[in-house]
Design an enzyme around this catalytic site. Structure first.
Site, PDB file in Angstrom:
ATOM      1  N   HIS A 336      41.120  39.668  52.312  1.00 38.41           N
ATOM      2  CA  HIS A 336      41.870  38.530  51.780  1.00 38.41           C
ATOM      3  C   HIS A 336      42.423  38.869  50.403  1.00 38.41           C
ATOM      4  O   HIS A 336      43.579  38.565  50.091  1.00 38.41           O
ATOM      5  CB  HIS A 336      40.997  37.279  51.720  1.00 38.41           C
ATOM      6  CG  HIS A 336      41.779  36.013  51.552  1.00 38.41           C
ATOM      7  ND1 HIS A 336      41.808  35.304  50.374  1.00 38.41           N
ATOM      8  CD2 HIS A 336      42.577  35.325  52.419  1.00 38.41           C
ATOM      9  CE1 HIS A 336      42.575  34.238  50.520  1.00 38.41           C
ATOM     10  NE2 HIS A 336      43.056  34.221  51.736  1.00 38.41           N
ATOM     11  N   CYS A 337      41.609  39.516  49.584  1.00 31.09           N
ATOM     12  CA  CYS A 337      42.066  39.921  48.246  1.00 31.09           C
ATOM     13  C   CYS A 337      43.255  40.870  48.311  1.00 31.09           C
ATOM     14  O   CYS A 337      44.123  40.863  47.438  1.00 31.09           O
ATOM     15  CB  CYS A 337      40.934  40.612  47.482  1.00 31.09           C
ATOM     16  SG  CYS A 337      39.453  39.630  47.249  1.00 31.09           S
ATOM     17  N   LEU A 338      43.307  41.687  49.336  1.00 36.03           N
ATOM     18  CA  LEU A 338      44.350  42.708  49.457  1.00 36.03           C
ATOM     19  C   LEU A 338      45.669  42.162  49.982  1.00 36.03           C
ATOM     20  O   LEU A 338      46.704  42.825  49.858  1.00 36.03           O
ATOM     21  CB  LEU A 338      43.871  43.826  50.392  1.00 36.03           C
ATOM     22  CG  LEU A 338      42.749  44.724  49.875  1.00 36.03           C
ATOM     23  CD1 LEU A 338      42.153  45.545  51.021  1.00 36.03           C
ATOM     24  CD2 LEU A 338      43.238  45.643  48.766  1.00 36.03           C
TER      25      LEU A 338
END
Length: 348
Positions: A336-338
């Site tokens: 999700h962060c990426l």
């Protein structure tokens, strides 16, 4: 400057149909050191899984990196027509936080990008000037107009149900390393005006090892309009036990705009992941959604299968795909962060 909410713009939930998902290709040796070859198998599996149902658009720091990506796409048998590469200089790979917020309009086919300020989670990892310029670069590349909000905001710090509610954490958004000049009520107004929401719900804190000061995408995620998935820790001796239990109790007391309580799905945290004695922020909540799949980080933990099964129950219309994130989480983030989704306009 326009007020996006007054103009009918809103930030759709992540399960809204996507036109594409954006990534910023890893290149920062301060983050990844010599581990690029270790993370590539999982990273390109992420790209391949996204490409099964939508375009993948990648910010690549320079043309040398574009050449490397093209070679790896062939190596991992990824259809190049599904991947678009943009020569956009970056500092790091966390596109969820430095990428644009794509808004749709409720009344017509217009789209809008919100260009929040980005300061690498309170100035922790300079330089971040290239990452802060990514929304403007994407706005120009796509021909989508943008508006500057003028305050620091990260995509991983906010979670949406698509019908007027955003959830976030006090430990992050009220941290003095972001917008020290603003009180909670003022921050809520920015969230409502620039994300087109009517309600802000707050949990307290994030998990141990999270260098973002407590991003919500490691703890609580909406899976539909009125249901959240929340991480829990059953081991009373674990450092996350009290944090996650407090968040759970807060969630139980929350009411949505329609007066209803949340449906809550509890998922046990993975076994703690350490590197050289440092606790890493391993969480199953850091999944990303595509048009066909939900891509969930796994950690070679005895709880992996249980988490995948519970998340699959939350998304009957999508296939849950687990991808090993044990090496990627060393960078202190996961799928999700990426990633950052670009929604399709419902009228287009």
């Amino acid at each position: 400057m326009i007020n996006p909410k007054e103009e009918g713009f809103y930030f759709p939930a992540e399960w809204h149909k996507h036109e594409a998902t954006w990534l910023s290709f890893p290149k920062n040796t301060d983050t990844w050191e010599d581990r690029f070859e270790k993370i590539y198998p999982s990273y390109f599996k992420l790209i391949k899984t996204i490409s099964e149902s939508e375009q993948v658009r990648i910010n690549a720091h320079d043309f040398d990196l574009i050449k490397l990506i093209e070679e790896k796409l062939d190596l991992y048998s990824i259809d190049r027509t599904k991947v678009e590469l943009f020569a956009h200089p970056t500092n790091d790979s966390w596109c969820r936080d430095h990428g644009p917020a794509f808004l749709l309009n409720k009344n017509d086919s217009r789209q809008l990008i919100v260009d929040w300020e980005y300061n690498a989670w309170g100035g922790k990892y300079p330089p971040y000037n290239n990452d802060n310029a990514i929304p403007a670069a994407i706005s120009k590349a796509l021909g989508i107009p943008s508006v500057k909000a003028g305050i620091v905001m990260e995509g991983g710090s906010v979670e949406f149900n698509g019908v007027g509610t955003v959830m976030t954490s006090k430990s992050c958004l009220l941290n003095k390393n972001r917008n020290p000049q603003l009180k909670q009520q003022e921050i809520e107004k920015y969230l409502c005006d620039f994300y087109g929401v009517d309600q802000v719900l707050w949990i307290e804190d994030g998990i141990v090892g999270d260098d973002t000061d407590g991003h919500i995408d490691d703890t609580v995620r909406f899976v539909n309009n009125n249901t959240v998935l929340t991480m829990i820790e059953k081991d009373r001796l674990d450092a996350n036990y009290n944090i996650l239990n407090e968040n759970l109790e807060i969630l139980k007391k929350m009411k949505l705009l329609n007066g209803e309580s949340l449906n809550i799905v509890e998922i046990q945290m993975p076994d703690a992941v350490y590197d050289q004695g440092e606790r890493l922020p391993a969480s199953y909540a850091n999944f990303c959604m595509t048009n066909a799949n939900v891509i969930v980080p796994t950690y070679r933990s005895k709880y992996d299968d249980e988490a995948l099964n519970k998340i699959q129950m939350c998304f009957p219309e999508r296939k849950v795909v687990g991808i090993d994130s044990t090496d990627i989480i060393w960078g202190l983030g996961s799928f999700h962060c990426l990633s950052q989704q670009q929604p399709t306009n419902k009228l287009a």
